[in-house]
Write a protein that holds these residues in place. Structure first.
Motif, PDB file in Angstrom:
ATOM      1  N   PHE A  98       0.863  -1.173   0.000  1.00 36.82           N
ATOM      2  CA  PHE A  98       0.000   0.000   0.000  1.00 36.82           C
ATOM      3  C   PHE A  98       0.902   1.225   0.000  1.00 36.82           C
ATOM      4  O   PHE A  98       1.798   1.342   0.840  1.00 36.82           O
ATOM      5  N   TRP A  99       0.688   2.132  -0.954  1.00 37.37           N
ATOM      6  CA  TRP A  99       1.510   3.333  -1.074  1.00 37.37           C
ATOM      7  C   TRP A  99       2.996   2.950  -1.185  1.00 37.37           C
ATOM      8  O   TRP A  99       3.878   3.588  -0.606  1.00 37.37           O
ATOM      9  N   SER A 116      -8.099   3.213  -1.247  1.00 32.60           N
ATOM     10  CA  SER A 116      -7.834   3.973  -0.030  1.00 32.60           C
ATOM     11  C   SER A 116      -6.624   4.885  -0.162  1.00 32.60           C
ATOM     12  O   SER A 116      -6.453   5.801   0.657  1.00 32.60           O
ATOM     13  N   GLU A 117      -5.800   4.666  -1.166  1.00 36.53           N
ATOM     14  CA  GLU A 117      -4.677   5.582  -1.382  1.00 36.53           C
ATOM     15  C   GLU A 117      -5.178   6.983  -1.735  1.00 36.53           C
ATOM     16  O   GLU A 117      -4.442   7.962  -1.596  1.00 36.53           O
ATOM     17  N   THR A 118      -6.436   7.090  -2.161  1.00 33.90           N
ATOM     18  CA  THR A 118      -7.027   8.394  -2.445  1.00 33.90           C
ATOM     19  C   THR A 118      -7.072   9.250  -1.176  1.00 33.90           C
ATOM     20  O   THR A 118      -6.951  10.478  -1.242  1.00 33.90           O
ATOM     21  N   LYS A 286     -11.949  11.984  -6.374  1.00 36.22           N
ATOM     22  CA  LYS A 286     -12.315  10.726  -7.016  1.00 36.22           C
ATOM     23  C   LYS A 286     -11.150   9.745  -7.025  1.00 36.22           C
ATOM     24  O   LYS A 286      -9.983  10.143  -7.070  1.00 36.22           O
ATOM     25  N   ASP A 287     -11.499   8.456  -6.996  1.00 38.02           N
ATOM     26  CA  ASP A 287     -10.467   7.431  -7.128  1.00 38.02           C
ATOM     27  C   ASP A 287     -10.189   7.177  -8.605  1.00 38.02           C
ATOM     28  O   ASP A 287     -10.727   7.868  -9.490  1.00 38.02           O
ATOM     29  N   GLU A 292     -16.405   9.128  -6.450  1.00 36.75           N
ATOM     30  CA  GLU A 292     -16.091  10.045  -5.359  1.00 36.75           C
ATOM     31  C   GLU A 292     -15.800   9.220  -4.108  1.00 36.75           C
ATOM     32  O   GLU A 292     -16.691   8.757  -3.404  1.00 36.75           O
ATOM     33  N   ARG A 293     -14.508   9.031  -3.850  1.00 32.82           N
ATOM     34  CA  ARG A 293     -14.056   8.105  -2.802  1.00 32.82           C
ATOM     35  C   ARG A 293     -13.717   8.828  -1.502  1.00 32.82           C
ATOM     36  O   ARG A 293     -13.682   8.216  -0.442  1.00 32.82           O
ATOM     37  N   VAL A 294     -13.450  10.133  -1.586  1.00 35.01           N
ATOM     38  CA  VAL A 294     -13.007  10.904  -0.426  1.00 35.01           C
ATOM     39  C   VAL A 294     -13.874  12.139  -0.272  1.00 35.01           C
ATOM     40  O   VAL A 294     -14.203  12.825  -1.253  1.00 35.01           O
ATOM     41  N   VAL A 295     -14.233  12.428   0.964  1.00 35.85           N
ATOM     42  CA  VAL A 295     -14.906  13.677   1.323  1.00 35.85           C
ATOM     43  C   VAL A 295     -14.035  14.350   2.380  1.00 35.85           C
ATOM     44  O   VAL A 295     -13.600  13.697   3.330  1.00 35.85           O
ATOM     45  N   PHE A 296     -13.781  15.650   2.235  1.00 36.25           N
ATOM     46  CA  PHE A 296     -12.947  16.348   3.199  1.00 36.25           C
ATOM     47  C   PHE A 296     -13.573  17.691   3.563  1.00 36.25           C
ATOM     48  O   PHE A 296     -14.440  18.211   2.851  1.00 36.25           O
ATOM     49  N   GLY A 297     -13.143  18.219   4.684  1.00 42.92           N
ATOM     50  CA  GLY A 297     -13.626  19.513   5.125  1.00 42.92           C
ATOM     51  C   GLY A 297     -12.658  20.150   6.100  1.00 42.92           C
ATOM     52  O   GLY A 297     -11.757  19.486   6.625  1.00 42.92           O
ATOM     53  N   HIS A 298     -12.831  21.438   6.357  1.00 38.37           N
ATOM     54  CA  HIS A 298     -11.957  22.208   7.246  1.00 38.37           C
ATOM     55  C   HIS A 298     -12.752  22.716   8.448  1.00 38.37           C
ATOM     56  O   HIS A 298     -13.940  23.026   8.329  1.00 38.37           O
TER      57      HIS A 298
END
Length: 301
Positions: A98-99, A116-118, A286-287, A292-298
């Motif tokens: 992985f990675w 999951s590397e995304t 997106k992967d 859309e594999r990742v959601v992020f926020g601040h």
């Protein structure tokens, strides 16, 4: 879950009696896997044969006509039999890359997927100074793959991985030590963020997100070998996201970021949870399959 069955427990067919060649044994394994409906029978047969015999791919090519003795044949067929039973190659070998890092697996850890590397990509994309002394939290750490991959790219960062499983924490700790990241990574048994007093610049999580009713529809490689606790996300698959977002204000530093892996079709539901929790600058990554594999926020400063 590593190693082959003891010699003598695997039936060797007549055509492989005596001293068959390496090529003959590999092709026999490939046929067995194809008949069992395995998606990549040729690749899996080669990987398992090489692992059973301690041979690299180059060694196998050079010595394709070398003769194998019966204990060697039994060991190869033991690995093949496990794959026929749909045990993943990574579980049979006890490891997963992985990675570009090598991770040991255990029965208590999810088998890391390339998707999951995304999460790692997004975590690193948001870091302006890769040598900054950042703090990273990985919730539901499993093998430690997300945390250790990020720390491998951020030489001044420190990290904490939390998991409910004592065995998973032991596996992640051993992975960190073997990868030379032990001094910068620690792991603890816990229930998400309960009891944590520190705050972090980056929080990551690949939580269980499969709706409970859908688990039985997954491939046998998943349902038979990944721990259910790492899969089951409640009735709608969002239970873990609700629990984590509710407590983000207590673990994120002002200006800090949360990065979630999500399942297919869940990105906007998880984004809504982040928005309701007061996070801003919410986005998606997106992967390789365009999902859309990742959601992020601040968290606002």
């Amino acid at each position: 879950m590593t190693g082959a069955p003891p010699e003598g427990t695997v039936e060797i067919p007549p055509e492989l009696g005596g001293t068959p060649t390496l090529r003959e044994v590999t092709r026999h394994g490939e046929r067995l896997l194809r008949d069992a409906g395995v998606d990549t029978p040729d690749l899996d047969a080669r990987l398992l044969t090489g692992a059973a015999l301690g041979m690299t791919r180059q060694h196998m090519l050079i010595h394709a006509t070398a003769r194998l003795n019966q204990p060697q044949v039994a060991r190869v067929l033991g690995f093949i039999a496990r794959r026929v039973a749909r045990e993943p190659v990574s579980r049979i070998l006890g490891r997963r890359e992985f990675w570009s890092l090598d991770f040991t697996l255990s029965a208590a850890t999810l088998d890391p997927r390339p998707d999951s590397e995304t999460v790692v990509e997004e975590a690193l994309a948001g870091v302006a100074d890769k040598r900054a002394p950042l703090s990273v939290l990985d919730l539901g750490t499993g093998t430690g793959c997300l945390l250790l991959a990020v720390l491998s790219e951020l030489p001044a960062a420190m990290g904490l991985g939390v998991d409910q499983s004592t065995e998973a924490v032991a596996t992640a700790t051993a992975n960190a030590r073997r990868l030379g990241l032990g001094p910068r990574a620690r792991f603890a048994v816990g229930d998400w963020m309960t009891g944590l007093e520190d705050r972090f610049d980056i929080v990551m999580s690949n939580p269980p997100y499969i709706p409970d009713a859908e688990i039985t529809t997954l491939s046998p490689e998943v349902t038979g070998f990944d721990p259910r606790a790492a899969l089951a996300g409640g009735a709608d698959g969002l239970d873990a996201y609700r629990a984590i977002t509710a407590g983000l204000g207590g673990v994120l530093k002002p200006g800090g970021r949360i990065i979630f892996e999500v399942g297919f079709g869940q990105s906007h539901d998880v984004a809504a949870l982040l928005e309701a929790a007061g996070l801003s600058q919410i986005g998606f990554r997106k992967d390789l399959a365009g999902i859309e594999r990742v959601v992020f926020g601040h968290l606002g400063a």
